[in-house]
Design an enzyme around this catalytic site. Structure first.
Site, PDB file in Angstrom:
ATOM      1  CD  GLN B 239      52.630  42.107  40.266  1.00  0.00           C
ATOM      2  OE1 GLN B 239      52.886  42.240  39.293  1.00  0.00           O
ATOM      3  NE2 GLN B 239      51.602  40.921  40.481  1.00  0.00           N
ATOM      4  NE  ARG B 386      44.062  40.787  33.653  1.00  0.00           N
ATOM      5  CZ  ARG B 386      43.540  41.716  33.644  1.00  0.00           C
ATOM      6  NH1 ARG B 386      43.914  42.723  33.173  1.00  0.00           N
ATOM      7  NH2 ARG B 386      42.218  42.136  34.236  1.00  0.00           N
ATOM      8  CB  CYS B 387      47.695  33.469  33.541  1.00  0.00           C
ATOM      9  SG  CYS B 387      49.448  33.340  33.242  1.00  0.00           S
ATOM     10  CD  GLU B 762      46.158  35.995  37.476  1.00  0.00           C
ATOM     11  OE1 GLU B 762      45.966  35.051  37.999  1.00  0.00           O
ATOM     12  OE2 GLU B 762      47.098  36.826  37.838  1.00  0.00           O
TER      13      GLU B 762
END
Ligand code: FES
Ligand code: FES
Lengths: 164, 808
Positions: B239, B386-387, B762
């Site tokens: 990522q 996912r945050c 997110e």
């Protein structure tokens, strides 16, 4: 490599012959021997459906089929569904309705959906949700996948009617 | 040349910001022509596989590799001893700790990497793994962070001095040999004083369980060391490819220009692919040792057991208020289980991420947060699933505290939120724990959401349902889950956000070709977010060339400008801003060219959609295409040829997307099965670039929230055995369990972002988890429930009903 066998497969209409260990999984034979990397691996335990292909007319998870079991079979992978000049209706409709994000589940999902629509050309939303429950998507939340398949079904039916 | 098309048609032709442009990535993906790491096949490539520890805590007495080495097809087996001379048996973590690459004398969690086999194919490698004999001596296992802090058992011997004292860690003093850090924000004394003297106080303890991002594609890499040219190429599920290159260079001593890191297509990330894993390092070393390319791809079990867990926060809260519901103070303490190594992916100065956004969307005058990090015999990680960094934990905490306070006050939880929102006119608002919220209009969003679902009607229905249940007419109870969240994304200002010392800016480089098409490269990397589609839309609007003629490239460090990558919803807030700024530089030069061509002064032309026009006479213009051609082919006095720009963008502040969610749920108390009747999600992510993509992100994020709230967890037994290592035990929702979501929005642009966008990927996860959880808890509230811990799987829901006497 003494422990190998002669394997014959018809994949996407083409005949292939190769040597493989009987324990080799169909998914790896497809991906690594035949370089058809469209089908993916997400779990190797039959849970995710990323490896879904059609084998002898049925959707199967190619991560849990030994190549020995597949010997002589007819296999369709996502690469056999359409081509760049003539996309499969499902390929078009997944794009149209944003039925994919990272794309990793997509080949398995579309291959499964194609079979589902063959078996049931007029599915309800429920039929679809049940019919693709063996295919996991981590990105889309399924809503747009369901939409894509519903719309592909109606497009395919319309095309059929027009042809008649 | 006069054209006949209208201005609206010209705008539409750009396919710029605000339109639901179809994704350019999809043609490739739908035909099975993506290029993911495991699709890479290089001549002579070997396969790597790990021997992993079956024990959670054990000393390694010996490793015998003879039988494995004798197996035909096995090229090498690496152990810590082989890596030690290179200084690579340990590696730095993103959190300032270090982590064993291969077990150095002992193992600290089940699934830990012990030896790395390199063989001709994946089958031979797996056979060789079986043939390696490791002699272990079992040690006492610590899986409970509270016990760990009391125990004499030393987990990390490398972090205790010879005289037995405990040296400071990366984040200051440590209180015990299994303690990692204490991190504090706010004023504890003042907070305690307010709470001690308050009219109403609610306290609660909650455990935000350990889980895992589990993207459909696992992690992997292919390393190829070209010894002739001294160049290392590394493909991987990264990522943050540029960070990987810098770290690889620092670790290996290979100069950075001799390393090329490529993130090809990535099959979902969700935080799992931010960290650096032993497999990456081993594939590099193995390629250096063998001289041929080496691939490593983990299987699902390895993914769930060893790479990047998320959450695992034990949170203790106190919230005080006046009798009429005005919140006066908030106190939060977290015991954070970080596993065997502190490998959290947080900016350096924030060992608990942005947990200090835990005052949420409310105007709370005084607050305190204390976090203690603890080592246990569990896998390392602590990523933002996912945050943005730990924001899911923060939002869950405050949204549960609000519900508990509402019970204490006997007040409607929707009304309690309204009373305490930060008001529109208070922005920019500085929260008690330090953050400066850039913008917001919470009440408007809240009112819109409550109206859309007919909140009053739902409450009335719930009252009736409770009565019916009590009369024995139904076995289903009804819950109304509410959540209002504020995210903090887009890290971040370099002055306070860095990872391993690397400032968290991002970048965009644009090259316009003579015929008026373009290529733009960014420091981020898409994992399904659709950057190739949406970044082109930003640029189309900024520079007036159609998105269809702009190619976006990311993920190859040889060509893309340096950037910190994609996670924490930072792509649009940071790289999106860089794109806009680079676009404006293009436009500035284009303006000079246009003025020259139109024979007027620079200030006498203005930009209009896809062209520069002479002010006051729009029939005199030069299109961007014409300008691009002239930029290369016409000698313009005082101007260099060419039309290129680059922008490195250091954001002045984070962005603060927010949203209002409502979930209506029916629960069968005898089976514990929840049925989601309705889910309404209103998101405000500022300026909307592509509504179709935004909606897709929301569907996906909500589904991951559903998973976490209703069943997904990484669980261990007392021996440290991971009980959830396959998709049989680890819950991933299928199409059958997932509802259709209703999406809605308001638009409050970010005042400091060049295009006002805030990021959205997110938000639905951050806001969704408390919303699903609150729905379950709310269903049982009329029967005496105050708080139960997630995940609310069928069995736990059944237990809740049972504990409340609902089966009697
Ligand atoms: S890889 Fe075959 S079902 Fe997951
Ligand atoms: S699109 Fe990523 S898993 Fe389905």
């Amino acid at each position: 490599m003494s422990n190998t066998m002669h394997v014959k497969l018809n994949v996407n209409g083409e005949d292939h012959e190769f040597l493989a260990e009987p324990r080799e999984l169909l998914i790896y034979a497809l991906r690594e021997k035949l370089n058809l990397t469209g089908s993916h691996v997400g779990c190797e335990t039959s849970h995710c459906g990323a490896c879904t292909v059609t084998m002898n007319g049925k959707s199967v998870k190619s991560c849990t089929v030994f190549v020995a079991q597949a010997n002589g079979a007819e296999v369709t992978t996502v690469e056999g569904l359409g081509n760049p000049d003539a996309l499969h209706v499902l390929q078009e409709s997944f794009k149209e309705h944003h039925g994919l994000q990272c794309g990793y589940c997509t080949p398995g999902m579309i291959t499964r959906a194609a079979k589902l629509l063959e078996e049931n050309p007029n599915p309800t939303e429920e039929d679809i949700r049940f019919g693709i429950a063996g295919n996991i998507c981590r990105c889309t939340g399924y809503q747009n996948i369901v939409k894509s398949i519903l719309s592909a079904a109606s497009d395919m039916n319309a095309a059929k009617e027009a042809a008649q | 040349m006069k054209d006949e098309i209208t201005r609206e048609e010209r705008v539409a032709g750009l396919k710029g910001m605000g339109c639901s442009r179809k994704r350019v990535e999809d043609a490739r993906f739908t035909q099975g022509k993506g290029n993911y790491v495991d699709d890479i096949k290089l001549p002579g490539m070997l396969h790597g596989d790990f021997v992993r520890s079956p024990y959670a805590h054990a000393r390694i007495k010996s490793i015998n590799i003879d039988a494995a080495m004798a197996l035909p097809g096995v090229t090498a087996v690496l152990t810590a001893k082989d890596l030690e001379p290179l200084g690579l048996h340990w590696m730095p973590t993103l959190a300032g700790d270090k982590q064993m690459v291969l077990a150095d004398g002992k193992v600290l969690f089940q699934g830990q990497e012990v030896a790395f086999v390199v063989a001709s194919d994946r089958y031979v490698a797996a056979d060789a793994v079986e043939l390696i004999e490791v002699d272990y001596e079992e040690l006492d296992v610590l899986v409970d962070p509270f016990k760990s802090l009391q125990s004499d058992v030393v987990l990390r011997e490398d972090l205790v001095a010879e005289d037995g004292s405990i040296p400071n860690g990366a984040h200051g003093p440590r209180k015990h040999h299994n303690h990692i850090f204490t991190w504090e924000a706010g004023e504890e004394e003042a907070t305690n004083q307010v709470i001690d003297n308050a009219e109403v106080v609610a306290t609660e303890e909650m455990y935000y369980h350990r889980t895992h991002p589990c993207p459909l594609e696992t992690c992997g890499s292919v390393a190829s060391m070209d010894k002739v040219n001294g160049k290392l190429t590394l493909w991987g599920t990264f990522q943050a490819p540029h960070v990987v290159r810098t770290v690889a260079s620092l670790l290996s001593g290979i100069e950075e220009h001799n390393i090329r890191v490529v993130s090809p297509d990535i099959g979902g990330g969700f935080g799992n692919k931010v960290g650096v894993y032993p497999g990456y390092v081993c594939s590099i070393v193995a390629s250096i040792v063998t001289g041929v390319p080496v691939k490593w791809v983990e299987d699902r079990m390895e993914n769930l057991m060893s790479t990047a867990f998320a959450r695992d926060y034990w949170m203790k809260g106190k919230i005080s208020a006046t009798k009429d519901g005005k919140i006066t103070g908030l106190h939060c303490h977290v015991t954070a289980d970080h596993g065997a190594f502190d490998a959290c992916a947080d900016p350096t100065k924030f060992p608990a991420g942005f947990m200090n956004i835990c005052t949420g969307s409310y105007d709370i005058p005084v607050a305190y947060l204390g976090v203690d990090g603890v080592y246990t015999n569990k896998a390392p990680g602590g990523v933002s699933y996912r945050c943005s960094f730990r924001v899911t934990e923060a939002v869950y905490f405050i949204e549960r505290m609000i519900e508990v306070l509402a019970i204490e006050l006997n007040m409607d939880p929707a009304e309690l939120r309204s009373i305490n929102f930060i008001k529109k006119e208070q922005f920019p608002y500085t929260a008690a724990l330090g953050w400066e919220y850039d913008s917001g209009d919470y009440q408007t969003a809240w009112d819109k959401a409550l109206l859309a679902v007919d909140y009053k009607g739902l409450r009335a229905e719930q009252v009736e349902r409770v009565e019916a249940f009590k009369r024995g007419e139904t076995r289903k109870v009804m819950g109304i889950g509410l959540s209002f969240f504020t995210e903090i994304v887009g890290a971040g200002p370099v002055k306070n956000c860095d990872i391993l010392g690397m400032g968290m800016f991002d970048s965009c480089e644009i090259r316009i070709h003579p015929t008026g098409s373009a290529v733009a490269r960014l420091g981020t990397i898409s994992q399904g977010q659709g950057h190739a589609t949406t970044f082109a839309q930003i640029l189309a609007t900024e520079i007036g060339l159609s998105a269809e003629s702009i190619t976006i490239e990311e993920g190859d460090t040889d060509t893309a400008p340096y950037g910190l990558g994609t996670y924490g919803s930072r792509s649009t807030p940071v790289a999106g801003a860089a794109a806009a700024m680079a676009g404006r530089k293009i436009r500035a030069k284009a303006q000079m060219i246009a003025a020259y061509l139109l024979e007027v002064h620079d200030n006498d032309v203005e930009f209009d959609v896809d062209r520069f026009v002479v002010k006051g006479s729009p029939e005199q213009f030069k299109t961007m295409k014409e300008i691009a051609y002239a930029a290369y082919n016409q000698a313009i006095p005082g101007l260099e040829p060419g039309l290129e720009a680059v922008s490195y963008y250091d954001p002045p502040n984070m962005t603060y997307p927010f949203g209002a969610y409502v979930c209506v749920m029916d629960i069968d108390v005898d089976t514990g099965v929840p049925e989601i009747r309705r889910f309404y999600a209103l998101d405000d992510c500022g300026t909307r670039i592509n509504p179709m993509v935004i909606e897709g992100q929301i569907h996906g994020g909500l589904t991951e929230a559903l998973a976490v709230a209703l069943g997904q967890e990484i669980a261990y037994d007392d021996m440290g055995n991971c009980k959830t290592g396959t998709l049989m035990d680890f819950f991933l929702p299928t199409a059958w369990e997932v509802p259709n979501y209703e999406t809605d929005f308001t638009v409050t642009p970010s005042p400091h972002h060049p295009i006002g966008a805030k990021g959205v990927g997110e938000s639905p996860h951050v806001g969704g988890v408390p919303c699903f959880s609150n729905a379950v808890q709310d269903a049982f509230r009329p029967f005496g429930n105050r708080h139960t811990n997630m995940p609310h799987d069928h069995w736990r829901i059944w237990q809740t009903a049972n504990n409340l006497g609902m089966h009697d």
